[in-house]
Enzyme design. Structure first.
Site, mmCIF file in Angstrom:
data_model
loop_
_atom_site.group_PDB
_atom_site.id
_atom_site.type_symbol
_atom_site.label_atom_id
_atom_site.label_comp_id
_atom_site.label_asym_id
_atom_site.label_seq_id
_atom_site.Cartn_x
_atom_site.Cartn_y
_atom_site.Cartn_z
ATOM 1 N N SER A 1 -9.777 1.959 2.621
ATOM 2 C CA SER A 1 -8.914 2.692 1.719
ATOM 3 C C SER A 1 -7.946 1.826 0.924
ATOM 4 C CB SER A 1 -8.125 3.729 2.523
ATOM 5 O OG SER A 1 -7.284 3.088 3.472
ATOM 6 N N SER B 1 -9.865 -0.356 6.909
ATOM 7 C CA SER B 1 -9.287 -0.336 5.555
ATOM 8 C C SER B 1 -8.521 -1.578 5.130
ATOM 9 C CB SER B 1 -8.385 0.875 5.396
ATOM 10 O OG SER B 1 -9.182 2.019 5.246
ATOM 11 N N LYS C 1 0.841 -1.197 0.000
ATOM 12 C CA LYS C 1 0.000 0.000 0.000
ATOM 13 C C LYS C 1 0.880 1.252 0.000
ATOM 14 C CE LYS C 1 -4.017 1.914 2.491
ATOM 15 N NZ LYS C 1 -4.879 1.768 3.677
HETATM 16 N N1 GLN Z 1 -13.224 4.154 5.905
HETATM 17 C C1 GLN Z 1 -12.689 4.653 7.133
HETATM 18 C C2 GLN Z 1 -12.343 6.106 6.970
HETATM 19 O O1 GLN Z 1 -12.657 6.642 5.974
HETATM 20 C C3 GLN Z 1 -11.488 3.847 7.546
HETATM 21 C C4 GLN Z 1 -10.287 4.174 6.791
HETATM 22 C C5 GLN Z 1 -9.090 3.385 7.224
HETATM 23 O O2 GLN Z 1 -9.194 2.367 7.902
HETATM 24 N N2 GLN Z 1 -7.936 3.881 6.840
HETATM 25 O O3 GLN Z 1 -11.773 6.732 7.811
#
Ligand code: GLN
Length: 497
Positions: free
Chosen positions: A155, A179, A80
């Site tokens: 994400s 994410s 990532k």
């Molecule tokens: N979808 C969640 C957010 O927008 C979690 C994102 C994540 O785990 N990085 O914050």
């Protein structure tokens, strides 16, 4: 000849160690696959062809010299784009970091290299890991390999899509609110959020430091465990890193068994907003756990209803502080520096151009929540809710060994459907967020396809902090029983690209 991109990481490593395959052949097969399909999928932001082949050659030379190879030596991985990689661009899916080349490796990157894992490149993500669909990337969305018009989760959608499209057998994600787990659920792959502090955050570009956690993504539970073991463990460079032995995750994955285990079904994760097919697959998984000898009970965690609200105060608050460092002076993009403008103006022009709408929304929200006069009402209250959630978990784990729930309320939604509706987007993480707030460990693994749309459904397993091995013990048992009974969704039913 067998298609090398279809092997598991464990199989690949064994074949390289025995000399049946070379690491170079494995890397080439995956690079060719990327070339063939990634134009459609868009999992990668950067492919490091030369670097990957050089790493692979080094593994083959090591073997030729008779040196001992690590358990994942020569296995390709998709990283990532939120972990720093020396000499390789790191953008965090943001325009503000376009062109930035870090001068150092994250601890996680370093550990991968030391383990001779072959890093193929950097994967697409929502900008600074804020999102649930990868649509917030400044570099365009990623498609879900099951249906390219749908989201691969976020994400870490690039990482999950790379696995589900057989571009890499292993990937790395980060999980601040879901994410790793949500992308795993919607792509039919396995993702684990280790206990907070279990994997070093040094060199992981910070979104919300008290929640962020790097972790393994793979197509099988054992592969995730092998990767977990490589990246986990104490790091003196991260002050929140846990100085204790890594839980025996590989041993647990090899000895999957739920007989006599006490498993709690979270009562609050059901009802309105949950897709019928998701609940059906989840109920079948619970039934399966019972048949395998687990003792299943229902557990109520009343504070979980407030987790989403608390998260969307705490995460933006921390992000507003963490992202202050992107000032147009130190890294990446610089806008409007004509030699006459004061530095503050350059900073605001750069931030206006370099950050996307979701990141700006969160910086504003967080700055507001932390401002004097509002601090107690918003941030302070959210921290109190966080304590209540921790207590719910503590109480639950007095009664059961692990908790289970669906990972996400729905299967993958169409690209574009929620992009203008942040609240709808935030709901994707309803079931994953409590574990980030409490800091415990959680996994998502495939539990079939929803009957109404034929898309993957994820089963979430949650374990107490530092009991990550329980996830793998239960996960491996479910995976084996599930595959024996219904086949493996990704390996047998994934549509070809
Ligand atoms: N979808 C969640 C957010 O927008 C979690 C994102 C994540 O785990 N990085 O914050």
């Amino acid at each position: 000849m067998t298609d090398l991109t279809r092997l598991t990481a464990a199989e690949t490593a064994a074949k390289i160690a025995s000399g049946e395959l070379t690491a170079v052949a494995v890397a080439e097969a995956h690079l060719a696959r990327i070339e063939a399909v990634d134009e459609k999928v868009h999992a990668f932001l950067h492919v490091d062809r030369e670097g990957a082949l050089a790493q692979a050659r080094a593994v083959d030379e090591k073997r030729a010299r008779g040196e001992k190879l690590g358990p994942l030596a020569g296995v390709p991985l998709a990283l990532k784009d939120v972990f720093t990689t020396e000499g390789i661009p790191t953008t965090c899916g943001s325009k503000i970091l376009e062109g930035w080349i870090p001068p150092y490796d994250a601890t996680l990157t370093k550990r991968l290299k030391e383990a001779d894992v072959v890093v193929l490149g950097k994967t697409n993500m929502d900008e600074f890991a804020m999102g649930s669909s990868t649509e917030n990337s400044a570099y365009g969305p990623t498609g879900n390999p099951w249906d390219l018009t749908r989201i691969p989760g976020g994400s870490g959608g690039g990482s999950s899509a790379s696995l589900a499209s057989f571009q890499a057998p292993l990937a790395i994600g980060t999980d601040t609110g879901g994410s790793i787990r949500q992308p795993a659920a919607v792509t039919g792959t396995v993702g684990v959020k280790p206990t907070y502090g279990g994997v070093s955050r040094f060199g992981l570009v910070a979104f919300s430091s008290s929640l962020d956690q790097g972790g393994p993504c793979a197509r099988t539970v054992l592969d995730a465990a092998l990767l977990h073991e490589v990246i986990a463990g104490h790091d003196p460079l991260d002050s929140t890193s846990i100085d204790a032995p890594v839980p025996p995750v590989v041993e647990a994955a090899l000895g999957g068994d739920v007989r006599g285990m006490r498993i709690g079904v979270v009562k609050e994760f059901a009802g309105e907003g949950y897709q019928a097919g998701v609940m059906q697959r989840f109920s079948e998984s619970v039934e399966l756990l019972r048949e395998l000898g687990a003792e299943v009970t229902e557990i109520s965690c009343p504070s979980f209803d407030k987790a989403l609200a608390a998260y969307y105060l705490i995460a933006p608050s921390e992000c507003s502080s963490n992202l202050a460092r992107f000032d147009g002076l130190r890294y990446g993009l610089r806008t409007g520096d004509d030699g006459t403008r004061p530095a503050e103006d350059v900073t605001s022009l750069t931030r206006a151009e370099g950050f996307g709408p979701e990141v700006k929304r969160r910086i504003m929200l967080g700055t507001y929540a932390l401002s004097s006069g509002y601090y107690d009402a918003y941030y302070g209250s959210a921290q109190k809710v966080r304590t209540l959630i921790k207590r719910d978990f503590e109480k639950a784990f007095e009664q059961v060994d692990v908790l289970v729930s669906p990972t996400t309320p729905t299967t993958a939604f169409p690209i574009g459907e929620r992009v203008d509706d942040p609240m709808a987007m935030y709901l994707a993480d309803l079931c994953t967020i409590p574990s980030n707030l409490a800091g415990n460990a959680a996994m998502s693994l495939p539990c079939g396809l929803a009957p109404e749309d034929g898309l993957p459904v994820g089963l979430q397993i949650i374990a107490p902090a530092m009991k990550d091995d329980r996830l793998y013990k239960v996960g491996a048992a479910v995976e084996a029983a599930f595959t024996a009974r219904w086949g493996h969704p990704l390996l047998e039913e994934a549509p070809s690209l």
